[in-house]
Design an enzyme around this catalytic site. Structure first.
Site, mmCIF file in Angstrom:
data_model
loop_
_atom_site.group_PDB
_atom_site.id
_atom_site.type_symbol
_atom_site.label_atom_id
_atom_site.label_comp_id
_atom_site.label_asym_id
_atom_site.label_seq_id
_atom_site.Cartn_x
_atom_site.Cartn_y
_atom_site.Cartn_z
ATOM 1 N N GLU A 1 -0.518 -1.988 5.225
ATOM 2 C CA GLU A 1 0.398 -1.882 6.360
ATOM 3 C C GLU A 1 0.302 -0.514 7.014
ATOM 4 O OE1 GLU A 1 3.445 -0.594 8.744
ATOM 5 O OE2 GLU A 1 3.459 0.125 6.685
ATOM 6 N N ASP B 1 0.808 -1.217 0.000
ATOM 7 C CA ASP B 1 0.000 0.000 0.000
ATOM 8 C C ASP B 1 0.844 1.272 0.000
ATOM 9 O OD1 ASP B 1 0.764 -0.855 2.617
ATOM 10 O OD2 ASP B 1 -0.629 0.583 3.504
#
Length: 406
Positions: A149, A91
């Site tokens: 994350e 991400d």
């Protein structure tokens, strides 16, 4: 955390095997494609599509749609054996990129400002290399491409979805490209590497009134100010000086006019620590202080305390394995940095709570190329030479781990 110079080091890539050196342009191309299409947590649809497309193209078995956008690739060696997992986060962050590069973000307000595009490119390229060299390792490698994350956290839902099962994973490794270390270094240590991350939000309820008639009020701003000051005594007087901990109030809001005493005040902050034992002490003392200050001033409060990620704590045996492998790849004057730590957090910690493993830093800063901006900065970028180093380290870890005796 050990302070290290970010001056560029003479990096020798001769220890990287020829096939991986030849793969370097492909790794860079993958990283730049990912960098152009950054996506926030649990929205990594384009990222997942690219990963799946490549894995399918290379004939690598994989599952998609795990914890929404996560992927797990499974690669078997020529003979049965142990199972090692490699984890990479996918991400990006809600940051507007300021880099003037051909591969800059094409998504307004979203940017890979922490190196996750590099982590994904390294893991994907490792999968390709291993799939072409199954004869060089025994056992099985599971490569976990994890969403979110940066928040709200994708590791835990992936574990709950069973990514460490079928086959059962024996150990896990992961790396973080790290602009706090120069290119040509690896930060690895046994024990705590990154801190637990927790947060609190508190609303102070007082009694508003006229700024010139304070005796008729309970000043919520005054109460909040006392709380902010008193919270600093937790680390200063309740935590051993030999321990590391942080209690930071990062946000405070109150008041509407210069002559009005505010009836409510809002404050929030973050808590960080390495030692799991502090996970009970700090929130307990935090609420005791807030309650005591409010009572002494006649105010009330509402407190919301959230635990996000536990500390990243490396297994001694796997950390030593990573160190020994890194020493065979990295050859610079600084080399391995054994005491590298940060109060930053990472949800790799959930994997390390579930099974033995090691998370480590791969130095990626190069000031000579203007590639030393810190993580989460709108001009964050890294020296892509580190990508091939990451693949080499992962490949050697697979080969060495699978050869270990139980």
């Amino acid at each position: 955390m050990v302070s290290t110079s970010l001056s560029p080091l003479p990096v020798d890539i001769s220890r990287i095997r020829r096939e991986i050196q030849e793969l370097q342009p492909t790794i860079v191309e993958l990283r730049r494609r990912l960098h152009q299409k950054p996506e926030l947590g649990f929205r990594e649809h384009l990222t997942s599509e690219l990963i799946s497309q490549k894995l399918q193209e290379w004939g690598i078995e994989h599952q998609t749609g795990i914890a929404q956008t996560g992927i797990v690739a499974t690669i078997h060696g020529d003979k049965p054996g142990k199972v090692l997992a490699i984890r990479a986060d996918m991400d990006a962050l809600p940051i507007q990129e300021q880099n003037d590069v051909p591969y800059r973000s094409q998504h307004d307000g979203v940017m890979h400002a922490c190196g996750h595009d590099g982590h994904t490119a390294i893991a994907l390229s490792t999968a390709f290399y291993l799939s072409q060299h199954r004869q060089d390792f025994t056992g099985t490698v599971k490569i976990i491409f994890q969403p979110a994350e940066e928040g709200p956290g994708g590791a835990k839902p992936m574990i709950e979805a069973g990514v460490l099962q079928n086959p059962q994973v024996d150990a896990i490794v992961g790396l973080h490209l790290w602009n706090n270390l120069p290119l040509g270094t690896v930060g690895v240590r046994n024990g705590a590497l990154m801190a637990a991350t927790e947060s609190f939000r508190c609303t102070i309820q007082g009694k508003g009134g006229h700024g010139a008639i304070p005796q008729q009020t309970v000043d919520s701003i005054l109460v909040a100010a006392h709380i902010v000051t008193a919270l600093q005594t937790i680390v200063a007087r309740n935590v051993s000086p030999l321990e590391s901990a942080v209690v930071t109030v990062g946000e405070i809001h109150a008041g509407t006019a210069v002559n009005v005493i505010a009836d409510t005040a809002y404050l929030s902050g973050t808590v960080r620590y390495f030692n799991p034992a502090l996970g009970e002490l700090i929130p307990q003392r935090l609420e005791q202080i807030i309650a005591g200050v409010c009572q002494s001033h006649g105010a009330t409060y509402k407190l919301d305390y959230q635990r996000h990620y536990p500390a990243v704590i490396n297994d001694a045996k796997i950390a030593e394995l990573v160190r020994s492998v890194a020493e065979g790849v990295i050859e610079t004057p600084l080399g391995i940095v054994p005491e590298c730590q940060t109060m930053g957090g990472e949800d790799m910690s959930f994997f390390l709570e579930a099974i033995p493993g090691c998370y480590f830093f791969l130095g990626s800063a190069n000031p000579d190329k203007d590639l030393a901006y810190p993580h989460h900065h709108p001009r964050f970028n890294f020296d892509e030479t580190a990508l091939g180093m990451g693949v080499e380290i992962f490949v050697r870890l697979v080969e060495k781990f699978c050869a270990l005796k139980s």
